[in-house]
Design a protein around this motif. Structure first.
Motif, PDB file in Angstrom:
ATOM      1  N   TRP A  38      -7.212  -5.633   0.560  1.00 13.43           N
ATOM      2  CA  TRP A  38      -7.280  -4.639   1.639  1.00 13.43           C
ATOM      3  C   TRP A  38      -8.428  -3.670   1.396  1.00 13.43           C
ATOM      4  O   TRP A  38      -9.180  -3.326   2.315  1.00 13.43           O
ATOM      5  N   LEU A  39      -8.601  -3.250   0.166  1.00  7.68           N
ATOM      6  CA  LEU A  39      -9.630  -2.258  -0.148  1.00  7.68           C
ATOM      7  C   LEU A  39     -11.039  -2.829  -0.135  1.00  7.68           C
ATOM      8  O   LEU A  39     -12.011  -2.069  -0.228  1.00  7.68           O
ATOM      9  N   VAL A  70       0.842  -1.198   0.000  1.00  5.07           N
ATOM     10  CA  VAL A  70       0.000   0.000   0.000  1.00  5.07           C
ATOM     11  C   VAL A  70       0.879   1.252   0.000  1.00  5.07           C
ATOM     12  O   VAL A  70       0.596   2.226  -0.721  1.00  5.07           O
ATOM     13  N   ALA A 124      -7.909   4.951   2.761  1.00  5.68           N
ATOM     14  CA  ALA A 124      -7.055   5.178   1.597  1.00  5.68           C
ATOM     15  C   ALA A 124      -7.506   6.407   0.822  1.00  5.68           C
ATOM     16  O   ALA A 124      -6.684   7.227   0.394  1.00  5.68           O
ATOM     17  N   ASN A 125      -8.807   6.551   0.629  1.00  4.19           N
ATOM     18  CA  ASN A 125      -9.319   7.718  -0.096  1.00  4.19           C
ATOM     19  C   ASN A 125      -8.976   9.018   0.625  1.00  4.19           C
ATOM     20  O   ASN A 125      -8.617  10.009  -0.006  1.00  4.19           O
ATOM     21  N   ARG A 134     -10.913   1.263   2.525  1.00  4.69           N
ATOM     22  CA  ARG A 134     -11.130   2.056   1.324  1.00  4.69           C
ATOM     23  C   ARG A 134     -11.289   3.540   1.683  1.00  4.69           C
ATOM     24  O   ARG A 134     -10.704   4.413   1.036  1.00  4.69           O
TER      25      ARG A 134
END
Length: 415
Positions: A230-231, A188, A240-241, A237
């Motif tokens: 993972w997402l 990641v 991360a976003n 998610r």
């Protein structure tokens, strides 16, 4: 028809600038306004029963809330009384950073179809994305500015910046981004690093999420598999976003500053009560060499001084955050207009409908054009900037106050 609206304010125990502004607009439009905090800063959230009883006692004719706040109580609107009250959910950002909304599109679908919830988003790209995510329509609504900024003719808070192009806003600190990324798996972190490189070189304007998706597609099959698993978790998610958006915000604003600082004196005025942002030393390193550079930390600045804040500098400049793609004008456009200060912004397709180009506001296609235009405006007659700011203020008062926004929202929820 009754005219009492209740705002459900922040699950985090703090007021939102957006809903605080809307409350003032509702009052100006003749509504009785009540505020119900969903929790105190040091207390647990209200239970669903407590919240339902408080709403029953207030007997509102309309309910408003910010983004996804009621998802902590997904059955709240099943109540036979509450489900009949028209409701508005206000999103002034994209919804991809809400884990609960990513996890529960069906709840939103039900709320929109059966519980009278109307969703308002200020960017056309995200309205389309919302429709794909939930199957429901999202209505357009723009932001506005505190009415106090437009009141009177306050003196500039920083008169020493009279010859500068001034950017008001924060840039995420690099060490805070790196500390957050340190918790990610190596694959990641590799993805984030490659996405950041793309943001720093991609054609303007930067679309952080799209660049991240394209970068992910170019990684090895092994990395894609690890990151993809993972997402699958909506919380991952959303995290991360959020991180990608902050990276995009940093890249966009630094690129604009670097271009600008090569041509004109630049000042950055930053203040934030929660997020760690780049301070003077970091910004000086990032924009060097600079024609001239100044920095002021405005954290905790009283609202009474905002008018003077937005009248500081000869020209305001603004780079739009990466999640505003089509029409999502930020607070700064309206705040500069309310102050009667000329503003130069990178362009979005919907902006000319808000402020006429070259008459009420200045726009540029990319960071180099931004710097070139700023240099020409600062070298030109001061009267041009003064007259442009005056016209922007007139347009703000006639079309863009919070009272105007509340009436637009009222039309969308049936009042």
């Amino acid at each position: 028809m009754g005219r009492r609206v209740v705002f459900l304010e922040s699950l985090h125990g703090v007021e939102s600038l957006f809903t605080r502004g809307l409350r003032s607009g509702a009052r100006d439009a003749g509504w009785e306004v009540e505020v119900l905090f969903l929790r105190d800063p040091d207390k647990a959230p209200l239970t669903e029963g407590e919240l339902r009883r408080k709403l029953h006692a207030l007997r509102p004719d309309r309910i408003g809330f910010l983004m996804d706040a009621p998802l902590a109580w997904p059955s709240l609107w099943d109540d036979p009384v509450l489900r009949t009250i028209p409701k508005a959910s206000f999103w002034f950002d994209d919804f991809l950073r809400s884990a609960e909304t990513l996890r529960a599109p069906g709840v939103w679908t039900q709320w929109q179809r059966e519980a009278g919830v109307r969703v308002f988003l200020h960017d056309g790209h995200w309205r389309e994305a919302w429709k794909r995510h939930t199957g429901g329509e999202a209505h357009p609504v723009d932001l506005s500015a505190d009415a106090a900024i437009a009141a009177g003719n306050a003196e500039p808070l920083y008169p020493e910046l009279a010859g500068h192009a001034v950017m008001i806003g924060t840039i995420p600190a690099l060490d805070s981004l790196e500390a957050e990324a340190a918790a990610f798996a190596p694959s990641v972190r590799h993805w984030i690093a490659r996405a950041t490189e793309a943001m720093e070189t991609a054609p303007w304007p930067i679309e952080a999420y799209r660049l991240a998706d394209e970068t992910l597609g170019a990684l090895s099959a092994k990395d894609q598999a690890v990151i993809g698993r993972w997402l699958e978790d909506p919380a991952a998610r959303a995290l991360a976003n959020h991180h990608i958006w902050r990276r995009g915000k940093r890249a966009a604003r630094l690129r604009g500053l670097r271009a600008l600082a090569r041509r004109v004196p630049v000042a950055v005025l930053s203040g934030h009560g929660q997020e760690r942002f780049a301070q003077e030393a970091e910004l000086r390193r990032e924009v060097a060499p600079a024609h001239a550079f100044a920095f002021r930390d405005t954290t905790g600045l009283p609202a009474a001084q905002w008018s003077g804040l937005f009248r500081s500098g000869r020209l305001q400049v603004q780079w739009v955050d990466p999640q505003s793609i089509e029409s999502g004008a930020p607070f700064r456009l309206f705040e500069a207009a309310a102050a009667g200060t000329a503003l130069l912004s990178d362009a979005r397709p919907g902006f000319p409908a808000l402020f006429a180009p070259d008459r009420e506001m200045f726009f540029a296609s990319d960071e180099e054009a931004l710097a070139e235009r700023a240099a020409a405006l600062l070298a030109g007659p001061a009267e041009i900037l003064e007259e442009t700011g005056r016209r922007a203020r007139e347009v703000f008062l006639s079309r863009h106050t919070w009272a105007h926004r509340w009436r637009e929202i009222g039309a969308g929820i049936g009042s």
